[in-house]
Design a protein around this motif. Structure first.
Motif, short mmCIF file in Angstrom:
data_model
loop_
_atom_site.label_atom_id
_atom_site.label_comp_id
_atom_site.label_asym_id
_atom_site.label_seq_id
_atom_site.Cartn_x
_atom_site.Cartn_y
_atom_site.Cartn_z
N ALA A 21 -8.85 7.59 -0.51
CA ALA A 21 -7.80 6.97 -1.35
C ALA A 21 -8.06 7.25 -2.82
CB ALA A 21 -7.75 5.47 -1.09
N GLU A 22 -9.34 7.30 -3.22
CA GLU A 22 -9.68 7.60 -4.61
C GLU A 22 -9.33 9.04 -4.95
OE1 GLU A 22 -13.75 7.94 -7.28
OE2 GLU A 22 -13.66 6.43 -5.66
N TYR A 23 -9.60 9.96 -4.03
CA TYR A 23 -9.30 11.37 -4.27
C TYR A 23 -7.80 11.59 -4.40
CZ TYR A 23 -8.51 16.34 -3.32
OH TYR A 23 -8.07 17.64 -3.39
N THR B 253 -12.70 20.06 -4.53
CA THR B 253 -13.12 18.91 -5.33
C THR B 253 -14.63 18.92 -5.50
OG1 THR B 253 -13.16 16.50 -5.45
CG2 THR B 253 -13.25 17.48 -3.26
N LEU C 88 -16.08 15.88 -6.05
CA LEU C 88 -16.46 14.50 -5.75
C LEU C 88 -17.51 14.49 -4.64
CD1 LEU C 88 -12.95 12.74 -5.80
CD2 LEU C 88 -14.80 12.48 -7.48
N THR D 224 -17.03 9.77 -0.75
CA THR D 224 -16.03 9.19 -1.65
C THR D 224 -14.80 8.77 -0.85
OG1 THR D 224 -16.78 10.58 -3.48
CG2 THR D 224 -14.56 9.63 -3.64
N PRO D 225 -14.28 7.56 -1.05
CA PRO D 225 -13.07 7.16 -0.32
C PRO D 225 -11.93 8.13 -0.58
CG PRO D 225 -14.08 5.26 -1.37
CD PRO D 225 -14.81 6.46 -1.89
N GLY E 16 -5.59 9.47 -5.26
CA GLY E 16 -4.97 8.61 -6.26
C GLY E 16 -4.09 7.53 -5.67
N ARG F 134 -8.29 3.17 4.54
CA ARG F 134 -9.59 2.51 4.66
C ARG F 134 -10.39 3.14 5.81
NH1 ARG F 134 -6.36 -1.77 2.98
NH2 ARG F 134 -5.60 -2.16 5.09
N GLU G 176 0.86 -1.19 0.00
CA GLU G 176 0.00 0.00 0.00
C GLU G 176 0.89 1.23 0.00
OE1 GLU G 176 -3.82 -1.66 2.54
OE2 GLU G 176 -2.02 -1.02 3.61
N GLY H 211 -3.26 3.82 -4.48
CA GLY H 211 -3.66 2.47 -4.87
C GLY H 211 -2.76 1.45 -4.21
#
Length: 811
Positions: free
Chosen positions: A155-157, A146, A148, A152-153, A159, A46, A39, A161
Motif C-alpha cells: 500500500a505504501e509503494y 523500486t 524500497l 515494505t507494505p 500510494g 493488508r 479504503e 491510503g
C-alpha cells in the motif's frame, strides 16, 4: 453532510485522529453522527508486501508451475509456487503473505493459506494486478522497479491510503460549515491552527476579449451578486481518478470532468456553481430575471415545469429560461459531450427566493441546500477562479474572456455590540477578555471598536463577516464564544439555583400520562410515536381538499404537506410497515396531537390517546388456539383506562366517526370521551393495510380537565348478591345501552350490575323485533336481601322497561 478527512487535511494540516476530530466537532455544535472508514482498494492490501525473487526453477511435477524462493524481509526466504509465465529470479514483486485477504477485480475475496501445490509447499502468492484489485490484466505477475526494502507494505509503494468520512448532522443555522473549508474554519478555532483556501494565484484572464457573455441583473434584490467566466477549448470527458475518488468519498457519482469540477468546488468551498454550454446562450446575453407566470421550462431531469412569476430564472437574450436560479439547470443549456465553450456561473442568490422556488417545484439539490441557508458573497470569485484552474487541468480549458462580476450593492459585515459582563451572565462562568478576543479572531469576527459604557463596563463593537449568516445578535456572539470555549469547560456549581420557581400542577398531567402508559403496556400494548405531518391526499373527497386541514407552507415533501387532523392514518402506516414484515399481531397505543382549522380561520390543537388492535389477540400454544383480536378486547382496554382516570361506568351510543365502520361512542358526564370500532375498509384500502384493524380514540384534553384523583375505598360487602334474569322483546332500534340506563335510573341503590348474555332475532318474535336476555345483580351492603325486596326491585324494572322501551316480558 459528508466530510472527507483526507480532503479536509488539504485545507488544514492536522495529524489528529478521526475520533478526536469528531469529538471536537460534536462539542462545537457540528454533531458527527458517524465515522466511516474508506479504503481506495478493498482490504487496503493488508498483508501484501514487496519482495525479491531469489531463485526460480521449474516445478518438478508440473510443466507450467515454477518453484521460487522469495525474500519478503524475514530472516528466512519463503518458498512460493508460482504459475505466472513471466516470473524470473531477480525480479521485485508483490507478495501476499499467509493470512492476507485479497479482493480481486473480479470474483469473490479469498484468503491466502499455507498449502501444498503438486507436492511442493507454498508460503504465499506472487500477485498479478487483477488479483489484488489494482487492474484487470492477468497476463503475468507485477514486476516492479523500486529501491524500497523487502517487506515494505505494498500500500505504501502504490500510494494507497485510507480515508475517514464524517457524517455531520448539519443544523439549519450552520450554513457557514456546509463545506470542507467551512469545517476547516471550525477546526482552526478549535485547534488554534491555521487553515488556508486552495491556491488560486495561478489564475489569469485576459484584460479584454472580442466576444464575452454579457450579464444583466433585472432583479438585484433576488440576485445581489452574479459572476461568470467564459472558457474555451473545453474537452468534456471522464474525470481523472483523483477527482473521481474525492467525489466518491462523499457519496457522489462522477458524471464528467466539467460537472465533477462544479460539484468538487461546491463541496470544497460551499459555493454552488453552474456550467452552461455557451453556444446555447442566445445572443451571448445572460439575464437574471423573474419568470413569466405560466411559462414552461424543461429541467435537467426531463420534467416540464410550469413556472411562477416569483421564480428567479437565468435566461438568454430572448428571455427563454436556461436554469432555475440556485436550484436546477435546464435540459438544453447544460454541458454535453459536444460542448467546447463553457460559461461558468458563480452567484449569490437571495435565500428566500431560492427556498420559495425549491418548495414550489419540489426540488432539493446540493446547490439549493446551501443557497436556502445563505452562502458567502465573498466566496463567489474565489470559487470561480478555483473551478477555472481545475478545468484547465482536467479538461484542457482556456480562459477566453475576463470575469464578468455584477455586484451593484456590496454586502458588508454586520455590526454587533458585545457587552463583556453579558458573556459571564449568559455562560454562567467568567471567561477572560483576552480569551474571548482570541476566539473571536479565530472565527473571523473582528473587533472594530472598544468602548466603555456609563457604568464603566467594557463593550466591543464587532464586525461579523457575511458567511456567519446566523450571527446577528449579542446572544449569537456569546453562543459562538461558548461553542469554541467548550460546553464541557463550564463548571457546575455545587448548589445551582434559579430566580424563578416553576409551578407544579396538581394533578400533574405528565404523571397521569405515564401511569396510563404503564397500564396499557402492562396489557401488552406497545407505545409508538408517529409523525404529526401527513399526506393531504388521505383526506380529499372527490378530488377536493378538506378545508379544515392545516397546510404547511414550507413542506419538504408532497407526501408530508399538512398537519394531521386525526392520528388514525399515521398509526395505520405503522401497522402496514409491520404487517408487510410479517409482524401481524399488534397492540399499539400513542399519545399525540391533532390539528384543525376552524371556519373563522383560527387553528386548534387537541391531545388524543389512540389504540390499535389487529391480528391475533394471543399466540397459538399447545394449550389453546390463537384468537383473533376483537372489539370487546379493545373496549375492555379503553374502559380500564377510563376507570383508572375516575370514569368507571361510561354510557354509550352508536359511533359517528368518518373512518369507522360501526362501533360505539363512550360518554362520561354526557360528553363523548372515546370513539372505538372497526376501521372502515375504504381507509384500510387507501393505506394498503391487508387485515382488519380495531381503533379507539380518546379525548385526552377533556379527560385531563375532568380527572378525578380521589381514591374511594369501600369495605367488602358482607352480604351475598342475588342474580335475576329477564327476557325482553323490544324493537330492533332499542339498544342494550338504553335498557341499561333505564334499569339504573329505576334502581340506584341495590342494582350493582346489568349484563346481556343472549340476543335473539327470529320470525316468531314478529317483524322488527329482537329479544335481549339480561341478568341483574342485586346486593344490599347492610343486610341480606329478602324475597319481598328482590321482587319489588324486579317489578319496578319490568314496569319501566314496558313504559320507556315498549318491552314485552317473555315469561
Amino acid at each position: 453532510m459528508k466530510i472527507s478527512l483526507d480532503w479536509l487535511r488539504t485545507l488544514i494540516p492536522t495529524d489528529k485522529p478521526a475520533e478526536e476530530i469528531g469529538r471536537l466537532l460534536t462539542g462545537s455544535g457540528l454533531e458527527v453522527e458517524g465515522i466511516e472508514e474508506l479504503e481506495s482498494v478493498p482490504g487496503g492490501l493488508r498483508g501484501v508486501v514487496l519482495g525479491t525473487v531469489l531463485t526460480c526453477e521449474k516445478h518438478p511435477d508440473a510443466d507450467k508451475l515454477s518453484l521460487t524462493t522469495v525474500d519478503v524481509g524475514d530472516a528466512t526466504p519463503r518458498q512460493i509456487v508460482c504459475g505466472a509465465p513471466n516470473v524470473a529470479a531477480g525480479q521485485r514483486v508483490v507478495v501476499a503473505l499467509e493470512g492476507a485477504m485479497l479482493y480481486p477485480s473480479e470474483g469473490e475475496p479469498f484468503k491466502i493459506k499455507k498449502s501444498k501445490i503438486r507436492g511442493a509447499a507454498s508460503e504465499g502468492m506472487i500477485c498479478a494486478e487483477d488479483e489484488i484489485g489494482l487492474g484487470h490484466s492477468h497476463a503475468g505477475i507485477m514486476v516492479l522497479t523500486t529501491d524500497l526494502p523487502n517487506g515494505t507494505p505494498a500500500a505504501e509503494y502504490f500510494g494507497l491510503g485510507s480515508d475517514s468520512v464524517f457524517e455531520i448532522g448539519l443544523t439549519p443555522n450552520r450554513a457557514d460549515a456546509a463545506s470542507h473549508f467551512g469545517v476547516a474554519r471550525e477546526l482552526r478555532a478549535l485547534l488554534r491552527q491555521p487553515c488556508h483556501l486552495p491556491d488560486i494565484s495561478g489564475f489569469h484572464a485576459p484584460a479584454e476579449a472580442a466576444h464575452n457573455i454579457r450579464v444583466t441583473l433585472e432583479d438585484a434584490a433576488a440576485s445581489p451578486r452574479y459572476a461568470g467566466l467564459l472558457l474555451d477549448n473545453v474537452r468534456v470527458g471522464p474525470s481523472p481518478e483523483w477527482l473521481q475518488r474525492r467525489l466518491r468519498s462523499i457519496g457522489l457519482s462522477p458524471i464528467n470532468n466539467v460537472v465533477d469540477v462544479t460539484n468538487f468546488v461546491l463541496h470544497e468551498l460551499g459555493q454552488p456553481l453552474h456550467a452552461f454550454d455557451a453556444s446555447q446562450i442566445t445572443g451571448s446575453h445572460v439575464r437574471v430575471k423573474r419568470a413569466e407566470e405560466g411559462e414552461k421550462f424543461v429541467t435537467l431531469d426531463g420534467a416540464e415545469r410550469t413556472l411562477k412569476a416569483a421564480d428567479l430564472v437565468i435566461a438568454d437574450a430572448e428571455g427563454q429560461p436556461m436554469a432555475l436560479a440556485g436550484v436546477f439547470g435546464g435540459k438544453t443549456s447544460g454541458v454535453s459531450e459536444g460542448t467546447t465553450r463553457v460559461f461558468l456561473e458563480s452567484a449569490y442568490f437571495s435565500p428566500a427566493v431560492v427556498r420559495k422556488t425549491g418548495q414550489t417545484h419540489q426540488l432539493k439539490t446540493d446547490a439549493s441546500f446551501r443557497f436556502e441557508r445563505g452562502t458567502d458573497p465573498n466566496m463567489v470569485l474565489i470559487a470561480l477562479k478555483r473551478a477555472a484552474l481545475l478545468l484547465q487541468e482536467v479538461a484542457g480549458a482556456t480562459v477566453a474572456a475576463p470575469i464578468v462580476d455584477e455586484y451593484p450593492a456590496h454586502i458588508g459585515h454586520t455590526l454587533v455590540r458585545l457587552r463583556l459582563p453579558r458573556v459571564e451572565k449568559l455562560v454562567g462562568q467568567f471567561i477572560a477578555p483576552e480569551h474571548i478576543r482570541q476566539i473571536l479572531t479565530d472565527l473571523d469576527i473582528l473587533i472594530s471598536e472598544e468602548l466603555t459604557d456609563e457604568a464603566g463596563q467594557a463593550e466591543w463593537i464587532l464586525s461579523v463577516p457575511p458567511h456567519k449568516v446566523d450571527v446577528t445578535r449579542e446572544a449569537d456572539i456569546i453562543e459562538e464564544i461558548l461553542r469554541i470555549y467548550g460546553y464541557n469547560h463550564v463548571a457546575l456549581r455545587p448548589y445551582n439555583s434559579a430566580s424563578y420557581l416553576a409551578k407544579f400542577p396538581n394533578p400533574d398531567p405528565e404523571i397521569i400520562r405515564q401511569n396510563t402508559a404503564r397500564l396499557l403496556s402492562g396489557q401488552g400494548f406497545s407505545e409508538i410515536i408517529t409523525n404529526s405531518i401527513t399526506n393531504s391526499l388521505y383526506f380529499e373527497k372527490n378530488g377536493e381538499r378538506d378545508e379544515t386541514l392545516v397546510p404547511l407552507l414550507n413542506y419538504n415533501s408532497a407526501e408530508l404537506n399538512v398537519l394531521r387532523p386525526t392520528m388514525l392514518h399515521s398509526g395505520l402506516e405503522v401497522v402496514r410497515y409491520n404487517v408487510n414484515r410479517r409482524q401481524r399481531d399488534l397492540k399499539l397505543y400513542e399519545f399525540g396531537k391533532t390539528y384543525h382549522r376552524q371556519a373563522d380561520g383560527q387553528y386548534t390543537e387537541q391531545n388524543k390517546l389512540v389504540l390499535y388492535l389487529t391480528g391475533n389477540a394471543s399466540a397459538e400454544t399447545w394449550q389453546q388456539k390463537s384468537e383473533k383480536a376483537s372489539y370487546h378486547q379493545l373496549a375492555g382496554a379503553v374502559q380500564q383506562v377510563l376507570a383508572s382516570l375516575g370514569f368507571g361506568q361510561p354510557a354509550s351510543q352508536p359511533v359517528q366517526h368518518p373512518y369507522l365502520a360501526g362501533g360505539l361512542t363512550l360518554l362520561a358526564q354526557n360528553q363523548p370521551v372515546a370513539q372505538l370500532g372497526a376501521v372502515s375498509g375504504t381507509v384500510l384500502k387507501q393505506l394498503d393495510v391487508s387485515q382488519p384493524v380495531w381503533y379507539a380514540e380518546l379525548d385526552w384534553d377533556w379527560l385531563m380537565r375532568k380527572y378525578k384523583n380521589t381514591l374511594v375505598a369501600r369495605e367488602l360487602p358482607k352480604f351475598p348478591e342475588v342474580r335475576r334474569d329477564l327476557s325482553l322483546v323490544v324493537d330492533k332500534t332499542v339498544t342494550f345501552d338504553q335498557l341499561q340506563q333505564i334499569a339504573r335510573r329505576a334502581e340506584k341503590k341495590l342494582l350493582q350490575q346489568v349484563n346481556v348474555f343472549d340476543v335473539y332475532e327470529g320470525e316468531n318474535l314478529g317483524a322488527g323485533k329482537k329479544s335481549y336476555s339480561v341478568s341483574f345483580l342485586l346486593q344490599d351492603p347492610t343486610q341480606t336481601l329478602t324475597d319481598q325486596a328482590i321482587d319489588g326491585v324486579m317489578q319496578r324494572l319490568i314496569d319501566q322497561f314496558e313504559k320507556q322501551a315498549g318491552a314485552v316480558i317473555r315469561r
